[in-house]
Design a protein around this motif. Structure first.
Motif, PDB file in Angstrom:
ATOM      1  N   MET A  79       0.860  -1.264  -0.002  1.00  0.00           N
ATOM      2  CA  MET A  79       0.030   0.054  -0.133  1.00  0.00           C
ATOM      3  C   MET A  79       0.760   1.118   0.075  1.00  0.00           C
ATOM      4  O   MET A  79       0.651   2.221  -0.583  1.00  0.00           O
ATOM      5  N   LYS A  80       1.985   1.260   0.837  1.00  0.00           N
ATOM      6  CA  LYS A  80       2.789   2.623   0.879  1.00  0.00           C
ATOM      7  C   LYS A  80       3.334   2.655  -0.489  1.00  0.00           C
ATOM      8  O   LYS A  80       3.538   3.800  -1.122  1.00  0.00           O
ATOM      9  N   ILE A  81       3.854   1.686  -1.097  1.00  0.00           N
ATOM     10  CA  ILE A  81       4.422   1.705  -2.444  1.00  0.00           C
ATOM     11  C   ILE A  81       3.515   2.540  -3.429  1.00  0.00           C
ATOM     12  O   ILE A  81       3.867   3.340  -4.215  1.00  0.00           O
ATOM     13  N   ARG A  82       2.133   2.183  -3.473  1.00  0.00           N
ATOM     14  CA  ARG A  82       1.212   2.654  -4.160  1.00  0.00           C
ATOM     15  C   ARG A  82       0.890   3.947  -3.927  1.00  0.00           C
ATOM     16  O   ARG A  82       0.762   4.757  -5.140  1.00  0.00           O
ATOM     17  N   ASN A  83       0.746   4.328  -2.898  1.00  0.00           N
ATOM     18  CA  ASN A  83       0.640   5.680  -2.347  1.00  0.00           C
ATOM     19  C   ASN A  83       1.744   6.674  -2.806  1.00  0.00           C
ATOM     20  O   ASN A  83       1.673   7.713  -3.381  1.00  0.00           O
ATOM     21  N   ILE A  84       2.979   6.191  -2.699  1.00  0.00           N
ATOM     22  CA  ILE A  84       3.993   6.942  -3.198  1.00  0.00           C
ATOM     23  C   ILE A  84       4.116   7.183  -4.361  1.00  0.00           C
ATOM     24  O   ILE A  84       4.439   8.261  -5.230  1.00  0.00           O
ATOM     25  N   LEU A  85       3.713   6.058  -5.370  1.00  0.00           N
ATOM     26  CA  LEU A  85       3.724   6.015  -6.859  1.00  0.00           C
ATOM     27  C   LEU A  85       2.495   7.237  -7.193  1.00  0.00           C
ATOM     28  O   LEU A  85       2.913   7.967  -8.131  1.00  0.00           O
ATOM     29  N   ILE A  86       1.446   7.230  -6.524  1.00  0.00           N
ATOM     30  CA  ILE A  86       0.330   8.096  -7.058  1.00  0.00           C
ATOM     31  C   ILE A  86       0.753   9.572  -6.805  1.00  0.00           C
ATOM     32  O   ILE A  86       0.443  10.568  -7.526  1.00  0.00           O
ATOM     33  N   ARG A  87       1.448   9.718  -5.516  1.00  0.00           N
ATOM     34  CA  ARG A  87       1.717  11.150  -5.255  1.00  0.00           C
ATOM     35  C   ARG A  87       3.016  11.671  -6.261  1.00  0.00           C
ATOM     36  O   ARG A  87       2.878  12.778  -6.665  1.00  0.00           O
ATOM     37  N   CYS A  88       3.779  10.663  -6.550  1.00  0.00           N
ATOM     38  CA  CYS A  88       5.152  11.120  -7.459  1.00  0.00           C
ATOM     39  C   CYS A  88       4.490  11.286  -8.812  1.00  0.00           C
ATOM     40  O   CYS A  88       4.786  12.365  -9.665  1.00  0.00           O
ATOM     41  N   SER A  89       3.274  10.654  -9.234  1.00  0.00           N
ATOM     42  CA  SER A  89       2.887  10.886 -10.604  1.00  0.00           C
ATOM     43  C   SER A  89       2.025  12.226 -10.528  1.00  0.00           C
ATOM     44  O   SER A  89       1.955  12.917 -11.395  1.00  0.00           O
ATOM     45  N   ILE A  90       1.063  12.817  -9.251  1.00  0.00           N
ATOM     46  CA  ILE A  90       0.571  13.705  -9.330  1.00  0.00           C
ATOM     47  C   ILE A  90       1.712  14.905  -9.387  1.00  0.00           C
ATOM     48  O   ILE A  90       1.425  15.849 -10.150  1.00  0.00           O
ATOM     49  N   ILE A  91       2.792  14.902  -8.757  1.00  0.00           N
ATOM     50  CA  ILE A  91       3.763  15.660  -8.563  1.00  0.00           C
ATOM     51  C   ILE A  91       4.410  16.057 -10.219  1.00  0.00           C
ATOM     52  O   ILE A  91       4.435  16.979 -10.688  1.00  0.00           O
ATOM     53  N   GLY A  92       4.550  14.981 -10.826  1.00  0.00           N
ATOM     54  CA  GLY A  92       4.963  14.892 -12.015  1.00  0.00           C
ATOM     55  C   GLY A  92       4.129  15.682 -13.030  1.00  0.00           C
ATOM     56  O   GLY A  92       4.619  16.555 -13.952  1.00  0.00           O
ATOM     57  N   ILE A  93       2.863  15.441 -13.037  1.00  0.00           N
ATOM     58  CA  ILE A  93       1.894  15.895 -13.659  1.00  0.00           C
ATOM     59  C   ILE A  93       2.033  17.432 -13.640  1.00  0.00           C
ATOM     60  O   ILE A  93       1.899  18.271 -14.547  1.00  0.00           O
TER      61      ILE A  93
END
Length: 81
Positions: free
Chosen positions: A1-15
């Protein structure tokens, strides 16, 4: 779950970063184009004079006259249409 949250946050920041950089590049391109056009004109910005036809009816006949919106003066005499 933590990895998924980190990936989502990184994707949002990247966008968000991509959107901001696109806006910066677009504004920079417009500024560069304006600067290039002013350099061609020797630093002077050339604007076209704005005019408007004014109409009136005299003795049942239509007349027109050209008015300069830029300078606030008549450019022509009254002409029959």
């Amino acid at each position: 779950m933590k990895i998924r949250n980190i990936l989502i946050r990184c994707s949002i920041i990247g966008i968000l970063l991509m959107c901001l950089s696109t806006a910066f590049i677009s504004n920079h391109a417009v500024y560069a184009a304006e600067k290039a056009s002013s350099e061609v004109n020797g630093g002077a910005v050339i604007n076209a004079e704005q005019t408007e036809w004014k109409y009136r009816v005299v003795d049942g006949k239509l007349q027109k006259r050209l008015w300069s919106l830029t300078y606030g003066i008549w450019l022509t005499d009254w002409e029959w249409v």
